[in-house]
Design an enzyme around this catalytic site. Structure first.
Site, PDB file in Angstrom:
ATOM      1  N   PRO A   1      42.057  41.817  38.618  1.00 16.11           N
ATOM      2  CA  PRO A   1      40.074  42.534  38.596  1.00 16.11           C
ATOM      3  C   PRO A   1      39.557  40.945  39.355  1.00 16.11           C
ATOM      4  CG  PRO A   1      41.441  40.193  37.188  1.00 16.11           C
ATOM      5  CD  PRO A   1      42.491  40.766  38.329  1.00 16.11           C
ATOM      6  N   HIS A   2      38.194  42.261  39.386  1.00 15.78           N
ATOM      7  CA  HIS A   2      37.179  41.665  40.756  1.00 15.78           C
ATOM      8  C   HIS A   2      36.795  39.062  39.619  1.00 15.78           C
ATOM      9  CE1 HIS A   2      34.608  41.021  43.690  1.00 15.78           C
ATOM     10  NE2 HIS A   2      33.951  42.311  43.511  1.00 15.78           N
ATOM     11  N   ALA A   3      36.668  39.378  38.771  1.00 20.49           N
ATOM     12  CA  ALA A   3      36.957  37.971  38.567  1.00 20.49           C
ATOM     13  C   ALA A   3      37.379  36.963  39.188  1.00 20.49           C
ATOM     14  CB  ALA A   3      36.789  38.182  36.816  1.00 20.49           C
TER      15      ALA A   3
ATOM     16  N   ASN B   1      34.815  34.203  43.582  1.00 24.95           N
ATOM     17  CA  ASN B   1      33.635  35.149  43.466  1.00 24.95           C
ATOM     18  C   ASN B   1      32.380  34.336  44.870  1.00 24.95           C
ATOM     19  OD1 ASN B   1      34.394  38.066  43.527  1.00 24.95           O
ATOM     20  ND2 ASN B   1      35.278  37.186  41.940  1.00 24.95           N
TER      21      ASN B   1
END
Length: 533
Positions: free
Chosen positions: A191-193, A369
């Site tokens: 997941p991008h998280a 991120n």
């Protein structure tokens, strides 16, 4: 260890009138799990919707079990355990969290792993892979995207949405591998998280260290168990000495009210009537990159005479030129409107006072991120008619102005001041077409990922497909790196992911455009390949 009831509680059955419906229920909290709150930039509305993936092709037969074991071992070392966690949503705070098992077991592993073997055929003898997996070409080419063979890239297609992670006990990382007689494909999914491109650089580098037996070289991970609750973006925000004020980006304030409503209405109109977005790979040989660079330099009037008088314009990077070129390609089939070109930039390399020398083989790493966006505003007409070098210089100026430590800090502070439902802000005109370019060349995926210790001795054989793969590639290094999107996100329209350069200097990238735009791009590439500009 979780009980069977918890492991399978992702779906709860309830009775409806005349039918049976199913309501998804998040997995209950396990008391022995360590809980790490997601940092602010890991938990935005957009990031939550994106499930990412990446394919790595190696032209060697690899011991995939050994590669998996090295990744699982890395996630047992110190703060790296964070990446073996499960994604959860704290109902009280509304924030995402990573729930990390106190011990990884067969029932609750650090990595979700699967392996499919095609030992009796070459990769190009597999009908689907031969027809659709991207490969080098002598001229720039548009090739199939992951949507044509996505079922081969994951075992059960059960993790496509944010809710799929919340309602299962699957770890953040999935590793799916395909072995052929002459090649191996590794598919990583997350997941991008969890992280951005430079975070993946750190993951691949340290994974390679463990595989090579150099556990002593593994870099310390920041933001893990010992640092839970401490958000590095709070430290970034302190770098702005100015008193709090309304943020302005490239002369534009954040769209609100009627302006934002008009933007949303136009966006919905495009979604409904503007054609379906299709992912495809754009392969650009090194020779073509040189042609584009030479064109941009001519556009800016760089000559021997100017150089002697030291009247050179701002230096253009390959990234500036590619961003300008990709933005132009994205809008070949568009009408006249404003354009906002968004260049995704990494904070680590621009804030050395906080992060040190990044990326590097030693020192701490941040696998999360940590990106901001530089905005360059223009119009469709200007983009299509102005010289390439002029557009590239405009983008370079925007990046320089919007990536100073003070400006990045101001953006982060503004981000923190907004409620989660309004993050991130949009700084553009209400009629702007958004074009996003995320250039991952600095992550050096082709260089940093080294699985040479997993090559199966004696099993390597040259491919019989006739495809000319770069001879400069070292054994155990990927010859192709291709992004995969496992989630359907309409915000990715007119967006590009530049995976970087292979050993021969060829660029691999993926775009999300409509079929009409892809047809226009193919015509433009044909002219470029024939030397017509």
């Amino acid at each position: 260890m979780l009980s069977t009831s918890i492991l399978w509680s992702g779906l709860a059955k309830s009775s409806g009138v005349g039918r049976v419906t199913y309501k998804r229920i998040p997995i209950p909290h396990v008391a022995t799990d360590d809980v790490i709150p997601c940092d602010g930039l890991d938990d935005t509305r957009t990031v939550r919707t994106i499930i990412m993936g990446c394919e790595f092709r190696f032209n060697e037969v690899l011991d995939c079990d050994k590669i998996h074991a090295a990744l699982a071992r890395l996630l047992e070392i110190g703060e790296w355990r964070k990446l073996g966690g499960r994604l959860r949503l704290n109902k009280a705070s509304g924030r995402l969290e990573f729930h990390v098992p106190d011990q990884f077991t067969r029932g609750r592993p650090a990595v979700r792993y699967s392996h499919i073997r095609y030992h009796d055929i070459d990769m190009e003898q597999h009908p689907r892979m031969a027809a659709h997996f991207p490969h080098p070409t002598t001229t720039p080419s548009v090739q199939s995207g992951f949507d044509q063979y996505i079922d081969l890239l994951e075992p059960d297609q059960s993790l496509h949405k944010f809710e799929d992670y919340l309602c299962s006990d699957h770890p953040l990382l999935s590793l799916h591998t395909l072995s052929f007689r002459d090649a191996t494909v590794l598919v990583l999914k997350w997941p991008h998280a969890m992280t951005d491109a430079m975070g993946r650089h750190a993951l691949l580098r340290n994974w390679s260290y463990v595989l090579a037996g150099h556990i002593d070289k593994v870099q310390p991970l920041m933001g893990g168990l010992e640092h839970k609750g401490s958000d590095v973006t709070t430290e970034i925000a302190k770098l702005d000495p100015e008193p709090p004020s309304e943020l302005e980006v490239a002369g534009h304030q954040r769209l609100t009210g009627i302006g934002m409503l008009l933007f949303i209405m136009r966006f919905i109109w495009v979604l409904l009537f503007g054609g379906k977005v299709v992912p495809k790979v754009l392969f650009v040989p090194a020779a073509t990159i040189k042609v584009l660079k030479d064109e941009a330099q001519r556009d800016l009037g760089i000559s021997e005479g100017l150089a002697k008088r030291k009247e050179l314009p701002p230096r253009l990077s390959e990234g500036d030129i590619l961003t300008a070129w990709l933005a132009r390609l994205s809008l070949l089939s568009s009408s006249t409107r404003s354009v906002a070109i968004m260049t995704v930039v990494d904070m680590r390399r621009r804030l050395r006072c906080i992060f040190g020398q990044q990326p590097g083989p030693t020192g701490p790493v941040w696998v999360q991120n940590l990106t901001s966006v530089a905005m360059a505003h223009t119009t469709v007409q200007s983009l299509l008619t102005n010289p390439l070098g002029e557009t590239a210089r405009h983008i370079r100026s925007a990046v320089q102005e919007q990536t100073t430590p003070e400006f990045v800090a101001r953006c982060v502070r503004s981000f923190h001041s907004l409620p989660p439902s309004q993050r991130p802000g949009l700084y553009a005109k209400s009629d702007s077409i958004l074009v996003a370019v995320s250039n991952w060349h600095c992550a050096k995926f082709f260089d940093v990922f080294d699985v040479s210790r997993a090559i199966v001795a004696g099993d390597h054989r040259p491919s019989s497909s006739g495809i000319q793969w770069p001879t400069e590639s070292r054994p155990g290094k990927p010859v192709a790196v291709v992004p995969v999107g496992f989630s359907d996100n309409p915000e990715l329209r007119n967006s590009w992911g530049v995976m970087g350069k292979d050993a021969a200097g060829n660029y691999w990238m993926q775009g999300m455009c409509t079929e009409a735009t892809w047809k226009a791009i193919e015509k433009e590439l044909g002219r470029l390949g024939r030397g017509e500009r």
